[in-house]
Design a protein around this motif. Structure first.
Motif, PDB file in Angstrom:
ATOM      1  N   VAL A  19       6.060  -1.041   6.830  1.00 56.93           N
ATOM      2  CA  VAL A  19       5.441  -2.354   6.953  1.00 56.93           C
ATOM      3  C   VAL A  19       6.473  -3.267   7.603  1.00 56.93           C
ATOM      4  O   VAL A  19       7.590  -3.420   7.113  1.00 56.93           O
ATOM      5  CB  VAL A  19       5.022  -2.908   5.575  1.00 56.93           C
ATOM      6  N   VAL A  20       6.102  -3.829   8.738  1.00 59.38           N
ATOM      7  CA  VAL A  20       7.005  -4.681   9.508  1.00 59.38           C
ATOM      8  C   VAL A  20       6.345  -6.031   9.683  1.00 59.38           C
ATOM      9  O   VAL A  20       5.170  -6.122  10.021  1.00 59.38           O
ATOM     10  CB  VAL A  20       7.290  -4.048  10.901  1.00 59.38           C
ATOM     11  N   ASP A  21       7.100  -7.078   9.440  1.00 59.60           N
ATOM     12  CA  ASP A  21       6.572  -8.433   9.602  1.00 59.60           C
ATOM     13  C   ASP A  21       6.720  -8.855  11.059  1.00 59.60           C
ATOM     14  O   ASP A  21       7.545  -9.687  11.411  1.00 59.60           O
ATOM     15  CB  ASP A  21       7.315  -9.398   8.674  1.00 59.60           C
ATOM     16  N   ALA A  22       5.944  -8.205  11.931  1.00 61.60           N
ATOM     17  CA  ALA A  22       5.964  -8.489  13.369  1.00 61.60           C
ATOM     18  C   ALA A  22       4.650  -7.985  13.951  1.00 61.60           C
ATOM     19  O   ALA A  22       3.986  -7.126  13.365  1.00 61.60           O
ATOM     20  CB  ALA A  22       7.145  -7.802  14.042  1.00 61.60           C
ATOM     21  N   THR A  23       4.306  -8.480  15.109  1.00 59.34           N
ATOM     22  CA  THR A  23       3.090  -8.010  15.765  1.00 59.34           C
ATOM     23  C   THR A  23       3.370  -6.672  16.437  1.00 59.34           C
ATOM     24  O   THR A  23       4.521  -6.304  16.682  1.00 59.34           O
ATOM     25  CB  THR A  23       2.618  -9.008  16.834  1.00 59.34           C
ATOM     26  N   ASP A  26       5.350  -7.280  19.521  1.00 58.36           N
ATOM     27  CA  ASP A  26       6.789  -7.470  19.300  1.00 58.36           C
ATOM     28  C   ASP A  26       7.496  -6.126  19.102  1.00 58.36           C
ATOM     29  O   ASP A  26       8.583  -5.904  19.624  1.00 58.36           O
ATOM     30  CB  ASP A  26       7.051  -8.359  18.079  1.00 58.36           C
ATOM     31  N   CYS A  27       6.865  -5.216  18.348  1.00 59.80           N
ATOM     32  CA  CYS A  27       7.452  -3.893  18.123  1.00 59.80           C
ATOM     33  C   CYS A  27       7.533  -3.107  19.424  1.00 59.80           C
ATOM     34  O   CYS A  27       8.547  -2.470  19.712  1.00 59.80           O
ATOM     35  CB  CYS A  27       6.637  -3.122  17.095  1.00 59.80           C
ATOM     36  N   THR A 127      -4.075  -5.383  10.298  1.00 56.96           N
ATOM     37  CA  THR A 127      -4.084  -6.698   9.658  1.00 56.96           C
ATOM     38  C   THR A 127      -4.564  -6.544   8.227  1.00 56.96           C
ATOM     39  O   THR A 127      -5.407  -5.704   7.920  1.00 56.96           O
ATOM     40  CB  THR A 127      -5.002  -7.688  10.412  1.00 56.96           C
ATOM     41  N   LYS A 128      -3.996  -7.347   7.362  1.00 54.49           N
ATOM     42  CA  LYS A 128      -4.400  -7.321   5.938  1.00 54.49           C
ATOM     43  C   LYS A 128      -5.706  -8.081   5.771  1.00 54.49           C
ATOM     44  O   LYS A 128      -5.910  -9.124   6.400  1.00 54.49           O
ATOM     45  CB  LYS A 128      -3.332  -7.988   5.083  1.00 54.49           C
ATOM     46  N   SER A 130      -7.988 -10.557   3.838  1.00 54.15           N
ATOM     47  CA  SER A 130      -7.688 -11.707   2.966  1.00 54.15           C
ATOM     48  C   SER A 130      -8.418 -11.619   1.660  1.00 54.15           C
ATOM     49  O   SER A 130      -9.468 -11.131   1.523  1.00 54.15           O
ATOM     50  CB  SER A 130      -8.075 -13.010   3.651  1.00 54.15           C
TER      51      SER A 130
END
Length: 130
Positions: A19-23, A26-27, A127-128, A130
Motif C-alpha cells: 500500500v503506497v500513499d501515491a497515485t 506517481d509510481c 481506490t478505497k 468510502s
C-alpha cells in the motif's frame, strides 16, 4: 509476498503487494525516472560503472546499465534493455522490459547479462471505498 519455486529449480517467481500513499502515475513516474541525480548517486554507490537512457519514442527507451558486482575475479556485468510503457483502458500502467542488441552499445567491453523472458511491471490504481 507470494513466491513460487520449483523444487530443485534455479528460477523463482515472486509477487509483492504494498500500500503506497501515491497515485499510480506517481509510481510509474518514479519507475521511469532512470537518470535523476538520486538514481545516479545510488547507482554509483552500489558499484555502478555506466548508466544511460536513449529515448526511442514517447513510450519506449533503451536502458543501459553496467555494474561491478564486487566479487573478486568477476568481470563487470552489463544489461541492455528496451523498456516500453502503456496505459491500459482499465487505468493500469504497464512497463515491460526485454533484452535487445543496439549499434550504440556493441558487445565486448563487459559481460552481457540478460533476463530470461520479458519482465512486466504493473502499476494498478486502486481506490478505497468510502
Amino acid at each position: 509476498m507470494d513466491k513460487v519455486i520449483k523444487e530443485g529449480g534455479m528460477v523463482g517467481i515472486g509477487r509483492a503487494v504494498a500500500v503506497v500513499d501515491a497515485t499510480a502515475q506517481d509510481c510509474a513516474a518514479l519507475e521511469w525516472a532512470k537518470m535523476t541525480r538520486e538514481k545516479m548517486r545510488e547507482h554509483h554507490l552500489e558499484g555502478g560503472l555506466e548508466r544511460s537512457v536513449v529515448k526511442l519514442s514517447d513510450h519506449s527507451d533503451l536502458f543501459h546499465l553496467v555494474l561491478d558486482l564486487g566479487v573478486p575475479g568477476l568481470q563487470a556485468r552489463e544489461w541492455l534493455l528496451k523498456a516500453l510503457r502503456k496505459k491500459q483502458d482499465d487505468g493500469c500502467l504497464v512497463s515491460a522490459y526485454e533484452d535487445v542488441q543496439h549499434e550504440d552499445f556493441p558487445k565486448g567491453k563487459y559481460v552481457r547479462n540478460n533476463i530470461q523472458r520479458p519482465l512486466r511491471v504493473s502499476h494498478n490504481m486502486v481506490t478505497k471505498a468510502s
